[in-house]
Scaffold this active site. Structure first.
Site, PDB file in Angstrom:
ATOM      1  N   PHE A 191     -26.735  11.045   6.907  1.00 31.46           N
ATOM      2  CA  PHE A 191     -26.403  10.535   5.582  1.00 31.46           C
ATOM      3  C   PHE A 191     -27.400   9.466   5.142  1.00 31.46           C
ATOM      4  O   PHE A 191     -27.708   8.545   5.889  1.00 31.46           O
ATOM      5  CB  PHE A 191     -24.988   9.950   5.608  1.00 31.46           C
ATOM      6  N   GLU A 192     -27.925   9.617   3.926  1.00 29.16           N
ATOM      7  CA  GLU A 192     -28.809   8.623   3.319  1.00 29.16           C
ATOM      8  C   GLU A 192     -28.121   8.105   2.055  1.00 29.16           C
ATOM      9  O   GLU A 192     -28.082   8.787   1.032  1.00 29.16           O
ATOM     10  CB  GLU A 192     -30.168   9.259   2.981  1.00 29.16           C
ATOM     11  N   PRO A 193     -27.541   6.899   2.113  1.00 27.36           N
ATOM     12  CA  PRO A 193     -26.698   6.425   1.010  1.00 27.36           C
ATOM     13  C   PRO A 193     -27.435   6.197  -0.302  1.00 27.36           C
ATOM     14  O   PRO A 193     -26.803   6.106  -1.353  1.00 27.36           O
ATOM     15  CB  PRO A 193     -26.112   5.108   1.552  1.00 27.36           C
TER      16      PRO A 193
END
Length: 488
Positions: free
Chosen positions: A249-251
């Site tokens: 996950f890359e916010p």
């Protein structure tokens, strides 16, 4: 047992890739040239190149073309929409300015949708879907053929702060459509390969995670199903050449957040394909697979696909070189060593960013047995020998053309002295480096970062040359490379 496996495989393919989908995919592939947009045939396309195409669709009652924003540099951002269905599909391309393959494919798809062919299939698409295209989200980056926008930021890391007007536009359009499906269209490095194979990752996919736990809800699950569907299409045309991105996950990323906001998001990355420098075969694969995916969304026949098949797609790896030389003998300080070389042919843009030339580099050396090459030479028994400077001075470029190229290369000459080097020339048009009369060639020392220029000798004879990173078979009748270097 073999019969059982064959029946099981047939059942699996039939379930995730129905007969009618196979039929349209084959037809799309075979008829592609009828819809390919000829005005944008190279990667370095710019905002001005697509304006006449947008104008054509703007004047067509089948389409709605809307100005939806402006880039930092003042260039219009446009949305092209078609269809009357209740399901919204949103495709955006060239968020990174140097990633144009899908922009080209979008205009091919628009040409297809504008044609009178495939009437039944298009009726199914356009009565069930409304399809929206945002080509070239980062036109300022495209102008300079660079990843980032004029603010110097990666738009794909601006989904939270929304500082760039291009980012704001993308968010606003996604929200206004409340799109059911989103296609996030990119290019990736040509040096990615499908994990633990020599095959390039021609197309790579990702159903981005929407949280750190990488949970799979219906929204993300639908994206996975579409990816499984598309992967099975591509296996027919590029077998083993599909990869899957790591889904950490890359916010800050748009793909992850658009998934989080409720749009089933499919990331598509166009990588490398042998002898396809301008990515035109990959463009075709985008066209076929995206249109087929749109068709299956319209018919909803992706719903029974088992998402467990998504994890079976090999992960992306980055283990490819343009040229790999294996097991050559390199003499250093009086001692022989066995060495592999990984060489990449690096593009350098001309002023104006309309075209490019090559300034190649040794990327790695040593034991490269876990790496692969688009081109690989087994150099066992060959000695690496430095290239020599031809002792005579040639007057100018016209004189260079009169030289016996093959004869000089076969004697180990890789550099030619030129009395008059044109001041505006950036590279050599011949398979020799051009040098000034005062040029002093550095000692032959192989190391990462140098321009790869040398010969390979066996039994007292030169068999191969490498000039500016391009392999030359000295037995070949036709000896040419894209360009060599100029060293003043």
């Amino acid at each position: 047992m073999k019969l059982y496996k064959s029946i099981a495989y047939f059942f699996f393919v039939f379930m995730i890739f129905p007969v009618h989908a196979q039929d349209i995919t084959t037809q799309l592939y075979e008829t592609y040239e009828s819809y390919k947009e000829p005005s944008i045939g190279k990667r370095r396309i710019k905002h001005t190149d697509i304006q006449p195409l947008l104008e054509k669709f703007k004047n067509n009652p089948r389409f709605t073309v809307t100005k939806i924003g402006t880039s930092i540099g003042g260039k219009d951002l446009s949305l092209v929409s078609i269809g009357s269905g209740d399901t919204d599909v949103f495709l955006w391309s060239q968020m990174h300015g140097d990633e144009p393959t899908a922009t080209q494919a979008i205009f091919d798809i628009l040409n297809f949708l504008n044609s009178s062919d495939f009437a039944k299939e298009k009726e199914e698409i356009l009565s069930n879907l409304k399809v929206h295209f945002l080509p070239m989200l980062n036109p300022d980056g495209a102008e300079l053929f660079q990843r980032r926008n004029l603010l110097g930021i990666d738009i794909n890391r601006d989904a939270l702060r929304l500082q760039a007007p291009e980012s704001q536009t993308l968010k606003r359009v996604r929200d206004s459509l409340e799109a059911d499906f989103g296609f996030n269209l990119h290019d990736q490095s040509t040096y990615y390969n499908a994990e633990r194979t020599e095959k390039p990752a021609t197309i790579s996919y990702l159903a981005p995670a929407y949280n750190y736990e990488k949970e799979i809800n219906q929204v993300r699950g639908n994206a996975m199903k579409i990816i499984v569907f598309m992967n099975n299409i591509l296996q027919k045309y590029a077998p083993g050449q599909v990869g899957r991105y790591n889904d950490d996950f890359e916010p800050r990323a748009f793909g992850d957040n658009i998934q989080k906001w409720g749009t089933s998001t499919i990331l598509i990355e166009s990588g490398g394909y042998p002898e396809d420098t301008e990515k035109q075969e990959i463009r075709k694969l985008n066209y076929v697979s995206i249109l087929s995916a749109i068709y299956t969304i319209a018919n909803q026949n992706y719903t029974d696909i088992n998402i467990s098949e998504y994890e079976k797609i090999p992960e992306n790896d980055r283990m490819l070189f343009d040229l790999k030389i294996v097991g050559a003998t390199y003499n250093l300080m009086g001692n022989p060593y066995i060495i592999d070389l990984g060489i990449n042919q690096v593009e350098v843009d001309y002023e104006g960013h309309d075209d490019f030339w090559y300034s190649s580099r040794v990327w790695d050396q040593g034991d490269l047995s876990t790496y692969y090459g688009y081109e690989t030479l087994d150099a066992e028994g060959y000695e690496l020998v430095e290239a020599k400077i031809y002792p005579e001075v040639v007057s100018d470029l016209e004189g260079l053309k009169k030289l016996d190229t093959k004869a000089l290369l076969s004697q180990g000459f890789g550099y030619i002295k030129l009395a008059q080097i044109p001041s505006k020339s950036l590279n050599s048009p011949a398979p020799f480096h051009i040098v000034s009369e005062k040029y002093k060639k550095p000692d032959f020392r192989l190391q990462p970062g140098i321009n790869p220029t040398f010969f390979m000798k066996k039994d007292g004879k030169f068999h191969y040359g490498v000039i500016n990173g391009f392999l030359i078979d000295l037995e070949s009748e036709n000896i040419e490379i894209p360009n060599a270097m100029i060293f003043r």
